[in-house]
Design an enzyme around this catalytic site. Structure first.
Site, PDB file in Angstrom:
ATOM      1  N   LYS A  49       4.893   0.583  11.230  1.00 11.83           N
ATOM      2  CA  LYS A  49       3.438   0.489  11.383  1.00 11.83           C
ATOM      3  C   LYS A  49       2.950   1.172  12.663  1.00 11.83           C
ATOM      4  O   LYS A  49       1.767   1.355  12.875  1.00 11.83           O
ATOM      5  CB  LYS A  49       3.003  -0.974  11.352  1.00 11.83           C
ATOM      6  CG  LYS A  49       3.274  -1.673   9.999  1.00 11.83           C
ATOM      7  CD  LYS A  49       2.872  -3.138  10.041  1.00 11.83           C
ATOM      8  CE  LYS A  49       3.288  -3.934   8.827  1.00 11.83           C
ATOM      9  NZ  LYS A  49       2.391  -3.737   7.663  1.00 11.83           N
ATOM     10  N   HIS A  77       6.332  -4.816  -3.757  1.00  9.56           N
ATOM     11  CA  HIS A  77       5.460  -4.699  -2.590  1.00  9.56           C
ATOM     12  C   HIS A  77       6.038  -3.875  -1.463  1.00  9.56           C
ATOM     13  O   HIS A  77       5.497  -3.889  -0.357  1.00  9.56           O
ATOM     14  CB  HIS A  77       5.142  -6.080  -2.008  1.00  9.56           C
ATOM     15  CG  HIS A  77       4.269  -6.921  -2.874  1.00  9.56           C
ATOM     16  ND1 HIS A  77       2.906  -6.935  -2.772  1.00  9.56           N
ATOM     17  CD2 HIS A  77       4.578  -7.763  -3.878  1.00  9.56           C
ATOM     18  CE1 HIS A  77       2.396  -7.774  -3.663  1.00  9.56           C
ATOM     19  NE2 HIS A  77       3.384  -8.290  -4.353  1.00  9.56           N
ATOM     20  N   LYS A 108      -1.911  -6.364  12.649  1.00 11.17           N
ATOM     21  CA  LYS A 108      -1.010  -6.505  11.511  1.00 11.17           C
ATOM     22  C   LYS A 108       0.333  -6.939  12.082  1.00 11.17           C
ATOM     23  O   LYS A 108       0.495  -6.983  13.302  1.00 11.17           O
ATOM     24  CB  LYS A 108      -0.860  -5.186  10.736  1.00 11.17           C
ATOM     25  CG  LYS A 108      -0.566  -3.970  11.646  1.00 11.17           C
ATOM     26  CD  LYS A 108      -0.471  -2.676  10.849  1.00 11.17           C
ATOM     27  CE  LYS A 108      -1.823  -2.047  10.544  1.00 11.17           C
ATOM     28  NZ  LYS A 108      -2.059  -1.826   9.119  1.00 11.17           N
ATOM     29  N   ARG A 109       1.322  -7.246  11.204  1.00 16.11           N
ATOM     30  CA  ARG A 109       2.649  -7.544  11.739  1.00 16.11           C
ATOM     31  C   ARG A 109       3.127  -6.382  12.606  1.00 16.11           C
ATOM     32  O   ARG A 109       2.779  -5.228  12.368  1.00 16.11           O
ATOM     33  CB  ARG A 109       3.636  -7.794  10.583  1.00 16.11           C
ATOM     34  CG  ARG A 109       3.456  -9.132   9.908  1.00 16.11           C
ATOM     35  CD  ARG A 109       3.669 -10.296  10.869  1.00 16.11           C
ATOM     36  NE  ARG A 109       5.058 -10.481  11.203  1.00 16.11           N
ATOM     37  CZ  ARG A 109       5.833 -11.444  10.720  1.00 16.11           C
ATOM     38  NH1 ARG A 109       5.349 -12.352   9.879  1.00 16.11           N
ATOM     39  NH2 ARG A 109       7.087 -11.548  11.082  1.00 16.11           N
ATOM     40  N   THR A 124      -3.790  -4.130   3.285  1.00 15.00           N
ATOM     41  CA  THR A 124      -5.012  -4.787   2.824  1.00 15.00           C
ATOM     42  C   THR A 124      -5.964  -4.960   3.999  1.00 15.00           C
ATOM     43  O   THR A 124      -7.176  -5.004   3.818  1.00 15.00           O
ATOM     44  CB  THR A 124      -4.709  -6.154   2.178  1.00 15.00           C
ATOM     45  OG1 THR A 124      -3.746  -6.832   3.000  1.00 15.00           O
ATOM     46  CG2 THR A 124      -4.165  -5.999   0.787  1.00 15.00           C
ATOM     47  N   LYS A 149     -10.206  -4.535   4.593  1.00 15.11           N
ATOM     48  CA  LYS A 149     -11.106  -5.481   5.270  1.00 15.11           C
ATOM     49  C   LYS A 149     -11.922  -4.767   6.343  1.00 15.11           C
ATOM     50  O   LYS A 149     -13.121  -4.996   6.492  1.00 15.11           O
ATOM     51  CB  LYS A 149     -10.290  -6.630   5.885  1.00 15.11           C
ATOM     52  CG  LYS A 149      -9.606  -7.495   4.833  1.00 15.11           C
ATOM     53  CD  LYS A 149      -8.520  -8.403   5.425  1.00 15.11           C
ATOM     54  CE  LYS A 149      -7.603  -8.909   4.311  1.00 15.11           C
ATOM     55  NZ  LYS A 149      -6.371  -9.547   4.821  1.00 15.11           N
TER      56      LYS A 149
HETATM   57  C1  CR1 Z   1       3.319  -4.469   2.132  1.00  7.26           C
HETATM   58  O1  CR1 Z   1       4.054  -4.124   3.273  1.00  7.26           O
HETATM   59  C2  CR1 Z   1       1.032  -4.648   1.145  1.00  7.26           C
HETATM   60  C3  CR1 Z   1       1.321  -6.130   0.916  1.00  7.26           C
HETATM   61  C4  CR1 Z   1       0.604  -6.689  -0.287  1.00  7.26           C
HETATM   62  C5  CR1 Z   1       3.488  -5.937   1.826  1.00  7.26           C
HETATM   63  C6  CR1 Z   1       1.836  -4.141   2.333  1.00  7.26           C
HETATM   64  O2  CR1 Z   1       1.687  -2.753   2.438  1.00  7.26           O
HETATM   65  O3  CR1 Z   1      -0.338  -4.486   1.370  1.00  7.26           O
HETATM   66  O4  CR1 Z   1       2.705  -6.329   0.717  1.00  7.26           O
HETATM   67  N1  CR1 Z   1       4.883  -6.149   1.473  1.00  7.26           N
HETATM   68  O5  CR1 Z   1       0.889  -5.944  -1.417  1.00  7.26           O
HETATM   69  C7  CR1 Z   1       5.568  -7.242   1.800  1.00  7.26           C
HETATM   70  O6  CR1 Z   1       5.080  -8.128   2.475  1.00  7.26           O
HETATM   71  C8  CR1 Z   1       7.603  -8.409   1.501  1.00  7.26           C
HETATM   72  O7  CR1 Z   1       6.835  -7.289   1.304  1.00  7.26           O
END
Ligand code: CR1
Length: 838
Positions: A570, A372, A564-565, A672, A676
């Site tokens: 980002k 991820h 988002k975080r 994601t 949305k």
């Molecule tokens: C990624 O940063 C992705 C999600 C789900 C995150 C994001 O881009 O959409 O995973 N990765 O696949 C993450 O949380 C610990 O890594």
């Protein structure tokens, strides 16, 4: 009533617990209030009412849940076991009402009791058992698996404290402990009978068994009990209800009697606390934390519990574990559960007498791994010292996996010794570490990234060697989100509008949104669409007023949303540079004709991530100045919504005109939230990063605002020696903005407050904000121009929704089932446990 409890098929349950007509629901609701909560309406709190309703709804899930488990057990079906250290399932009540298709009856039933359903739904405290995208993805996948009738168990950790609650005090983030279990959790059922034990620490010894075979056993010096807490996950309008099984750590005995006898009462209680600490708190970091023993304990604990649980389930119907990998597909959600590879090997060899070769075959067949992240600092590794002292047997097994693997490497690349150190499961470049991604790669039969670009970059870069070695293991599985929560539940206005035109089949077949396309050219439909958008924007505006005390204009102002975080990659601060740029234009010419904008931010920063917290402060400080400057005349508003979580996000996505997806290209694995937003008819301003690339392909480049460097341009510019100062000194508007931040215009009490942020931009700018600044500003100007043409904007908005169908998590799950898990749908019949009344 039939009282026969010995034959499961004969058990009868009061039909007050299953009936779904208004009168039965009303009766059940009062009943639960009285008998489950010990309250009558006059003395009940709002939470009592919520709990009574939750129990009423849970009762209606149980038959489907039990039937599903029974079906799986009887039919030898292959089950997906999703291994994830995080689940962000969000509030359950509203979702379950939708999936049971009883929203309207329940609304009426509680209304007749003088209550409002939306109030009760809002009362629920969500289980925040995750950080962000990865945990929410696991929840969307659980929803889709149930909806598609895929047998599945979600395995994870029941953190007592989930992700912290965020408050904003004087513009700064303050973290508050998340006591989500404070008022009880009506959705979970503890299954103490399925408790397992997990060892930690100690040492290993070898011996010869009765058949004179060389064997090893692990003698842990601590054991911890894992108690499963199950939450039913019901699919949409189907009988399938799968299980989310989360493990809680407990001390093996509530008292260490030996210690007690010698008088060490506190020591004994201490040990109990020590065990229970394992599942006490979620690490609030969205990238791995190096070197924290407790984190490794958490990972091993839940993985060992889960594998033991699977083996027990398997042996309930099968003679041995030979066909374990035919009946279970275990998906590793990132490397957090990758210790499972070594633990399954141990269980097979040391506990169930398998030889290495067969154990290895079963292990590889069982596991698959999803990566991820591309951030190099995010690749998990554990120092050998820590690892070996906590999991001595697993370290031996990893050494043996490595020995055999490096032997293959030597054969494959006979003349290249550098390959050995590159591939090794042990990083020996400095202090020695176990590389968890390498363990996951060799121990799995499939490896995937979460968007096209991400998978490509994995192949070229992060996992390049593994791709060269076994290209057939790699596939892409672009993420998806569930339309049940992210459209039906979050956006009833849009749901109704879509359904009025194309029926409601799109809720489970999201591609059918395509049928909306022709309506983009229908002026009446565009009107209705615009009104719908206005309505949901008004809904959010009211919340913002209430929550933040800021008045925003839902009618003429463009809602520009960045949630988002908070992370430098980002680039929330790039958004801030744009806000200040607009502010400066107004200050220079107060009568300038400018498209009004409401900038909405939300997101948590890891508590130890200084720069991210400073970005939050910057957003709020800029808001303070911009929102209160009379020259601005309300044309710009900046809002930071505190405590961004699943609950608080649901009213946000529907209200967006513009979705900010502006990460440095090559850094966001997928995203994601981007999906949305666009599904809810927002247009995206974004870089070619993560799933943005595919979103743009789908919605059409003319309906997407693209800017910025591409991934390869980023690496190229970096390798040529990127100098942010050049951009600063050659761009007047940019220079002005940066100088204002550093001069203290937004922090009059402490002019140096944002110096660390400015310095990091001017002297390193790891995430290339300055390089992308002008391109971003130009693109935002195009956004504003486009927004002036409301009619065409609405057309683009409709086309975004209409073309986003492939980003359903149903599509993603179908791909996992076909390409990785080899799992089929198993329809569940509703067995008649209950005799209908009358
Ligand atoms: C990624 O940063 C992705 C999600 C789900 C995150 C994001 O881009 O959409 O995973 N990765 O696949 C993450 O949380 C610990 O890594």
């Amino acid at each position: 009533m039939n009282d026969n409890l010995t034959n499961g098929n004969q058990i009868q349950i009061e039909d007050d617990r299953t009936g779904i007509d208004v009168q039965t629901l009303k009766r059940a609701f009062s009943d639960n209030l009285f008998y489950a909560l010990g309250k009558f309406p006059e003395i009940a709190t709002k939470n009592d009412f919520y709990m009574a309703l939750a129990y009423t709804v849970r009762d209606r899930l149980l038959r489907r849940w039990l039937n599903s488990q029974e079906t799986y057990l009887k039919q030898d079906v292959k089950i997906v076991c999703y291994f994830s250290a995080e689940y962000l399932i969000g509030p359950q009540l509203g979702k379950n009402l939708i999936n049971l298709a009883i929203v309207e009856q329940v609304r009426q039933a509680v209304e007749e009791c003088g209550l409002n359903l939306d109030d009760l739904i809002e009362q629920e405290e969500e289980p925040g058992l995750g950080n962000g995208g990865l945990g929410r993805l696991a929840a969307c996948y659980m929803d889709s698996m149930a909806t598609l009738n895929i047998p599945a168990i979600g395995y994870g950790i029941r953190y007592e404290f989930g992700i912290f609650d965020q408050e904003i005090c004087e513009g700064w983030q303050v973290e508050i402990t998340d006591k989500w279990l404070r008022y009880g959790n009506p959705w979970e059922i503890p299954r103490t009978e399925a408790t397992v034990e997990v060892g930690l620490g100690g040492y290993t010894e070898s011996f010869y068994d009765e058949n004179n075979r060389y064997r090893v056993r692990w003698l842990p010096d601590r054991t911890v009990k894992g108690v499963p807490y199950d939450t039913p996950i019901l699919g949409y309008k189907t009988n399938t209800a799968n299980t989310l099984r989360l493990w809680k750590a407990e001390a093996p005995e509530s008292f260490n009697f030996q210690a007690f006898n010698v008088g060490d009462y506190y020591g004994a209680v201490n040990e109990k606390t020590y065990s229970e600490n394992i599942t006490k708190v979620l690490y609030p970091n969205d990238e791995p934390i190096q070197g924290k023993q407790l984190r490794l304990e958490q990972q091993f604990f839940f993985v060992s519990c889960s594998l033991q649980d699977m083996i027990r389930l398997h042996l309930a119907t099968q003679e041995n574990l030979d066909n374990f990998g035919e009946l279970f597909a275990a998906q590793l959600n990132d490397t957090h559960p990758s210790i499972g590879v070594a633990e399954l090997m141990r269980l097979l060899m040391d506990v169930h007498d398998y030889e290495w070769e067969q154990a290895w075959e079963i292990t590889q067949k069982t596991f698959a791994y999803t990566n991820h992240t591309l951030l190099p600092e995010a690749l998990e590794k554990w120092s050998l010292g820590l690892f070996g002292s906590l999991l001595p047997r697993h370290l031996e097994i990893i050494y043996e996996i490595n020995r055999r693997f490096l032997h293959e490497i030597r054969t494959h690349y006979p003349n290249d010794v550098s390959k050995l150190s590159n591939f090794s499961l042990i990083d020996e470049t400095g202090e020695k570490y176990v590389r968890m991604a390498h363990l996951a790669c060799v121990g799995s039969h499939a490896i995937n990234g979460v968007a096209d670009l991400h998978t490509q970059l994995l192949k070229q870069d992060v996992l390049r060697g593994f791709y060269e070695l076994f290209p057939e293991k790699f596939t892409n599985k672009t993420n998806g989100v569930t339309p049940r929560r992210w459209i039906v539940l979050s956006n009833p206005e849009l749901t109704e509008l879509i359904t009025s035109k194309i029926g409601d089949n799109w809720i489970t077949h999201l591609e059918e949104l395509q049928q909306l396309e022709p309506f983009a050219d229908d002026p009446n439909f565009r009107n209705a669409w615009r009104q719908m958008k206005q309505q949901v924007k008004t809904r959010l505006a009211r919340r913002i007023e209430k929550r933040c005390g800021i008045t925003v204009d839902p009618n003429y102002s463009l809602f520009d949303i960045h949630v988002k975080r908070i992370h430098e990659y980002k680039r929330q601060h790039l958004n801030v540079l744009h806000i200040i740029t607009l502010y400066n234009r107004i200050k220079k010419n107060p009568n300038i004709d400018i498209v009004p904008r409401t900038f909405i931010f939300g997101g948590k920063a890891a508590p130890s991530y200084f720069m991210a917290k400073l970005i939050i402060k910057l957003i709020n400080s800029v808001g303070e100045v911009v929102n209160n400057d009379p020259d601005v005349r309300g044309r710009l508003k900046v809002v930071f919504i505190p405590d961004y979580n699943v609950t608080n996000s649901q009213p946000v996505y529907p209200a967006a005109d513009l979705s900010e997806q502006i990460s440095t290209a090559g850094k966001e694995a997928s995203g994601t939230g981007n999906m949305k937003f666009s599904l809810n008819g927002a247009l995206t301003i974004g870089t070619l990063d993560g799933a943005n690339v595919e979103i743009r392909q789908q919605v059409g480049e003319e309906n997407f605002f693209l800017f910025g460097l591409k991934a390869e341009e980023v690496s190229q510019m970096k390798s040529q020696g990127y100098n942010p100062w050049e951009f600063y000194s050659s761009n007047e508007a940019l220079r002005e903005v940066i100088d204002q931040i550093s001069s203290g215009l937004f922090s009059p009490e402490e002019s140096n407050l944002f110096k660390p942020l400015v310095d990091s931009l001017l002297y390193h700018d790891e995430y290339m904000l300055l390089a992308d600044y002008q391109s971003y500003i130009d693109c935002q100007d195009r956004v504003s121009e486009a927004f002036r043409d409301w009619d065409n904007w609405t057309r683009m908005s409709i086309l975004n929704t209409a073309r986003m169908g492939i980003f359903s998590s149903d599509r993603a799950i179908r791909e996992y089932c076909q390409d990785i898990w080899n799992v089929q749908a198993v329809p569940v019949k509703l067995e008649d446990y209950v005799q209908a009344k009358g």
